[in-house]
Design a protein around this motif. Structure first.
Motif, PDB file in Angstrom:
ATOM      1  N   PRO A 130       0.838  -1.216   0.000  1.00  0.00           N
ATOM      2  CA  PRO A 130       0.000   0.000   0.000  1.00  0.00           C
ATOM      3  C   PRO A 130       0.867   1.257   0.000  1.00  0.00           C
ATOM      4  CG  PRO A 130      -0.859  -1.596   1.566  1.00  0.00           C
ATOM      5  CD  PRO A 130       0.466  -2.143   1.089  1.00  0.00           C
ATOM      6  N   LEU A 131       0.500   2.199  -0.837  1.00  0.00           N
ATOM      7  CA  LEU A 131       1.257   3.447  -0.912  1.00  0.00           C
ATOM      8  C   LEU A 131       1.336   4.118   0.451  1.00  0.00           C
ATOM      9  CD1 LEU A 131       2.727   5.648  -2.532  1.00  0.00           C
ATOM     10  CD2 LEU A 131       0.466   6.623  -3.059  1.00  0.00           C
ATOM     11  N   LEU A 132       0.289   4.000   1.247  1.00  0.00           N
ATOM     12  CA  LEU A 132       0.281   4.610   2.566  1.00  0.00           C
ATOM     13  C   LEU A 132       1.437   4.098   3.422  1.00  0.00           C
ATOM     14  CD1 LEU A 132      -1.090   6.405   4.681  1.00  0.00           C
ATOM     15  CD2 LEU A 132      -2.552   4.451   5.280  1.00  0.00           C
ATOM     16  N   ASP A 133       1.746   2.804   3.319  1.00  0.00           N
ATOM     17  CA  ASP A 133       2.832   2.242   4.121  1.00  0.00           C
ATOM     18  C   ASP A 133       4.182   2.830   3.724  1.00  0.00           C
ATOM     19  OD1 ASP A 133       0.883   0.709   5.280  1.00  0.00           O
ATOM     20  OD2 ASP A 133       1.510  -1.186   4.367  1.00  0.00           O
ATOM     21  N   VAL A 134       4.381   2.993   2.425  1.00  0.00           N
ATOM     22  CA  VAL A 134       5.652   3.545   1.946  1.00  0.00           C
ATOM     23  C   VAL A 134       5.733   5.025   2.310  1.00  0.00           C
ATOM     24  CG1 VAL A 134       7.195   3.781  -0.014  1.00  0.00           C
ATOM     25  CG2 VAL A 134       5.558   1.891   0.034  1.00  0.00           C
ATOM     26  N   ALA A 135       4.650   5.746   2.117  1.00  0.00           N
ATOM     27  CA  ALA A 135       4.637   7.172   2.429  1.00  0.00           C
ATOM     28  C   ALA A 135       4.874   7.412   3.913  1.00  0.00           C
ATOM     29  CB  ALA A 135       3.317   7.795   1.999  1.00  0.00           C
ATOM     30  N   ARG A 136       4.317   6.549   4.758  1.00  0.00           N
ATOM     31  CA  ARG A 136       4.535   6.706   6.200  1.00  0.00           C
ATOM     32  C   ARG A 136       6.009   6.499   6.563  1.00  0.00           C
ATOM     33  NH1 ARG A 136      -0.857   3.729   8.758  1.00  0.00           N
ATOM     34  NH2 ARG A 136      -2.135   5.639   8.869  1.00  0.00           N
ATOM     35  N   GLU A 137       6.688   5.592   5.869  1.00  0.00           N
ATOM     36  CA  GLU A 137       8.117   5.408   6.113  1.00  0.00           C
ATOM     37  C   GLU A 137       8.901   6.639   5.685  1.00  0.00           C
ATOM     38  OE1 GLU A 137      11.855   3.844   7.103  1.00  0.00           O
ATOM     39  OE2 GLU A 137       9.806   3.541   7.833  1.00  0.00           O
ATOM     40  N   VAL A 138       8.537   7.225   4.550  1.00  0.00           N
ATOM     41  CA  VAL A 138       9.208   8.461   4.126  1.00  0.00           C
ATOM     42  C   VAL A 138       8.896   9.580   5.118  1.00  0.00           C
ATOM     43  CG1 VAL A 138       9.465  10.160   2.291  1.00  0.00           C
ATOM     44  CG2 VAL A 138       9.151   7.752   1.707  1.00  0.00           C
ATOM     45  N   GLU A 139       7.677   9.664   5.573  1.00  0.00           N
ATOM     46  CA  GLU A 139       7.329  10.675   6.572  1.00  0.00           C
ATOM     47  C   GLU A 139       8.158  10.495   7.838  1.00  0.00           C
ATOM     48  OE1 GLU A 139       3.157  10.080   7.000  1.00  0.00           O
ATOM     49  OE2 GLU A 139       2.626  11.556   5.450  1.00  0.00           O
ATOM     50  N   ALA A 174       5.534   8.001  -3.108  1.00  0.00           N
ATOM     51  CA  ALA A 174       5.567   8.119  -1.653  1.00  0.00           C
ATOM     52  C   ALA A 174       6.215   9.423  -1.213  1.00  0.00           C
ATOM     53  CB  ALA A 174       6.319   6.928  -1.057  1.00  0.00           C
ATOM     54  N   VAL A 175       7.272   9.844  -1.916  1.00  0.00           N
ATOM     55  CA  VAL A 175       7.938  11.103  -1.577  1.00  0.00           C
ATOM     56  C   VAL A 175       7.000  12.278  -1.837  1.00  0.00           C
ATOM     57  CG1 VAL A 175       9.794  12.674  -2.256  1.00  0.00           C
ATOM     58  CG2 VAL A 175      10.284  10.257  -1.847  1.00  0.00           C
ATOM     59  N   VAL A 176       6.310  12.264  -2.955  1.00  0.00           N
ATOM     60  CA  VAL A 176       5.356  13.336  -3.252  1.00  0.00           C
ATOM     61  C   VAL A 176       4.311  13.426  -2.137  1.00  0.00           C
ATOM     62  CG1 VAL A 176       3.540  14.095  -4.827  1.00  0.00           C
ATOM     63  CG2 VAL A 176       5.702  13.245  -5.742  1.00  0.00           C
ATOM     64  N   THR A 177       3.823  12.280  -1.702  1.00  0.00           N
ATOM     65  CA  THR A 177       2.817  12.249  -0.638  1.00  0.00           C
ATOM     66  C   THR A 177       3.381  12.756   0.680  1.00  0.00           C
ATOM     67  OG1 THR A 177       1.716  10.367  -1.704  1.00  0.00           O
ATOM     68  CG2 THR A 177       1.211  10.770   0.620  1.00  0.00           C
ATOM     69  N   ALA A 178       4.586  12.276   1.023  1.00  0.00           N
ATOM     70  CA  ALA A 178       5.178  12.617   2.317  1.00  0.00           C
ATOM     71  C   ALA A 178       5.663  14.053   2.380  1.00  0.00           C
ATOM     72  CB  ALA A 178       6.337  11.666   2.618  1.00  0.00           C
ATOM     73  N   CYS A 179       5.917  14.665   1.229  1.00  0.00           N
ATOM     74  CA  CYS A 179       6.468  16.026   1.196  1.00  0.00           C
ATOM     75  C   CYS A 179       5.423  17.065   0.815  1.00  0.00           C
ATOM     76  CB  CYS A 179       7.663  16.083   0.236  1.00  0.00           C
ATOM     77  SG  CYS A 179       9.085  15.134   0.836  1.00  0.00           S
ATOM     78  N   ARG A 180       4.172  16.775   1.113  1.00  0.00           N
ATOM     79  CA  ARG A 180       3.130  17.786   0.890  1.00  0.00           C
ATOM     80  C   ARG A 180       3.496  19.048   1.675  1.00  0.00           C
ATOM     81  NH1 ARG A 180       0.752  13.300   2.573  1.00  0.00           N
ATOM     82  NH2 ARG A 180      -0.189  14.209   4.450  1.00  0.00           N
ATOM     83  N   PRO A 181       3.347  20.230   1.048  1.00  0.00           N
ATOM     84  CA  PRO A 181       3.821  21.471   1.690  1.00  0.00           C
ATOM     85  C   PRO A 181       2.849  22.004   2.731  1.00  0.00           C
ATOM     86  CG  PRO A 181       2.920  21.953  -0.472  1.00  0.00           C
ATOM     87  CD  PRO A 181       2.880  20.452  -0.335  1.00  0.00           C
ATOM     88  N   GLN A 182       2.735  21.265   3.814  1.00  0.00           N
ATOM     89  CA  GLN A 182       1.879  21.699   4.910  1.00  0.00           C
ATOM     90  C   GLN A 182       2.623  22.709   5.790  1.00  0.00           C
ATOM     91  OE1 GLN A 182      -0.557  18.287   6.560  1.00  0.00           O
ATOM     92  NE2 GLN A 182       1.066  17.109   5.569  1.00  0.00           N
ATOM     93  N   PRO A 183       1.906  23.514   6.555  1.00  0.00           N
ATOM     94  CA  PRO A 183       2.569  24.493   7.432  1.00  0.00           C
ATOM     95  C   PRO A 183       3.578  23.815   8.354  1.00  0.00           C
ATOM     96  CG  PRO A 183       0.210  24.940   7.330  1.00  0.00           C
ATOM     97  CD  PRO A 183       0.430  23.629   6.623  1.00  0.00           C
ATOM     98  N   GLY A 184       4.788  24.367   8.399  1.00  0.00           N
ATOM     99  CA  GLY A 184       5.817  23.819   9.274  1.00  0.00           C
ATOM    100  C   GLY A 184       6.600  22.668   8.713  1.00  0.00           C
ATOM    101  N   HIS A 185       6.261  22.228   7.494  1.00  0.00           N
ATOM    102  CA  HIS A 185       6.995  21.106   6.900  1.00  0.00           C
ATOM    103  C   HIS A 185       8.409  21.567   6.548  1.00  0.00           C
ATOM    104  CE1 HIS A 185       7.889  17.649   4.339  1.00  0.00           C
ATOM    105  NE2 HIS A 185       6.818  17.075   4.869  1.00  0.00           N
ATOM    106  N   PRO A 186       9.446  20.738   6.849  1.00  0.00           N
ATOM    107  CA  PRO A 186      10.824  21.209   6.647  1.00  0.00           C
ATOM    108  C   PRO A 186      11.289  21.247   5.201  1.00  0.00           C
ATOM    109  CG  PRO A 186      10.837  18.933   7.421  1.00  0.00           C
ATOM    110  CD  PRO A 186       9.410  19.411   7.496  1.00  0.00           C
ATOM    111  N   VAL A 187      10.675  20.456   4.321  1.00  0.00           N
ATOM    112  CA  VAL A 187      11.187  20.321   2.956  1.00  0.00           C
ATOM    113  C   VAL A 187      10.788  21.528   2.114  1.00  0.00           C
ATOM    114  CG1 VAL A 187      11.166  18.935   0.851  1.00  0.00           C
ATOM    115  CG2 VAL A 187      11.133  17.802   3.092  1.00  0.00           C
TER     116      VAL A 187
END
Length: 232
Positions: free
Chosen positions: A92-101, A130-143
């Motif tokens: 599941p993409l969610l599992d990979v994205a959570r690891e990147v997160e 997964a990187v695209v998902t984990a790097c969503r530009p939310q407030p306070g995100h470091p990337v």
């Protein structure tokens, strides 16, 4: 200075895709972390499980090669995952994205380098998603910057009619670090192929020189810009 996180599917992808850039970042004082999320071995056997003694030995050798390559390039840390090799579409993409997160939370990178969306290799494409998902530009995100790179014998082998074409828009001059990239590639001798295979040392050197010539320098690596945020 920024923390830099390189997220790849397999050991050797990082050197093939951005080894010269990693060495340049490290020389400039950035802290470079590498995460390799799939084992890189399982697909070479008829079953997915790494159960045979040869599999275990191959995994140890490849991870040792990754550590040696990282030391040459100045990498601060290398993290290994165990997602199934060339079967990440079954995860599941969610599992990979959570690891990147988790990695982003741990390392707080300002810059993330990862695979291009159109690669032939399914694991590369899954990591990209997964990187695209984990790097969503939310407030306070470091990337603040996400770049995608080409991997020889995967990116250029995709049909232009089947997936997004790699059309670089960001170049890094690696004239001073190409030799380090070549040295790091030598650590992965088992993964390299003789000329004229695109994953031969000669082809990789010539690609760097061609990318360099296209922007007027001795050697370069090419990227596509995913996102770059200029803060206030």
């Amino acid at each position: 200075m920024s923390n830099v996180l390189v997220v790849v599917a397999h050991p050797d992808d990082e050197v093939l895709g951005c080894g010269g850039t990693m060495a340049r970042y490290a020389r400039e004082g950035h802290t470079v972390h590498v995460a390799m999320l799939a084992d890189g071995i399982g697909a070479r056997r008829p079953t997915a499980a790494l159960t045979l003694p040869d599999d275990a030995a191959a995994l140890v050798r490849r991870r040792a090669a990754a550590e040696r390559a990282g030391a040459i390039l100045g990498v601060a840390s290398t993290t290994f995952g165990d997602f199934p090799d060339n079967r990440m579409d079954l995860v599941p993409l969610l599992d990979v994205a959570r690891e990147v997160e988790r990695l982003v939370t741990q390392f707080q990178p300002g810059i993330v380098l990862t695979h291009h969306a159109g690669d032939v290799n399914i694991d590369h494409r899954r990591i990209h998603e997964a990187v695209v998902t984990a790097c969503r530009p939310q407030p306070g995100h470091p990337v603040h910057t996400v770049l995608t790179f080409e991997v020889a014998s995967s990116t250029e082998w995709q049909f232009a009619t089947s997936a997004p074409v790699f059309a670089p828009s960001w170049f890094v001059d690696i004239s001073d670090t190409l030799a380090l990239q070549q040295e790091a590639l030598a650590a992965y001798a088992e993964e390299l192929r003789p000329w004229p295979h695109p994953r031969s040392p000669e082809a990789l050197r010539d690609r760097a020189r061609w990318r360099g010539a296209s922007i007027g320098v001795e050697a370069a690596e090419a990227f596509m810009l995913g996102r770059h945020i200029v803060s206030r």
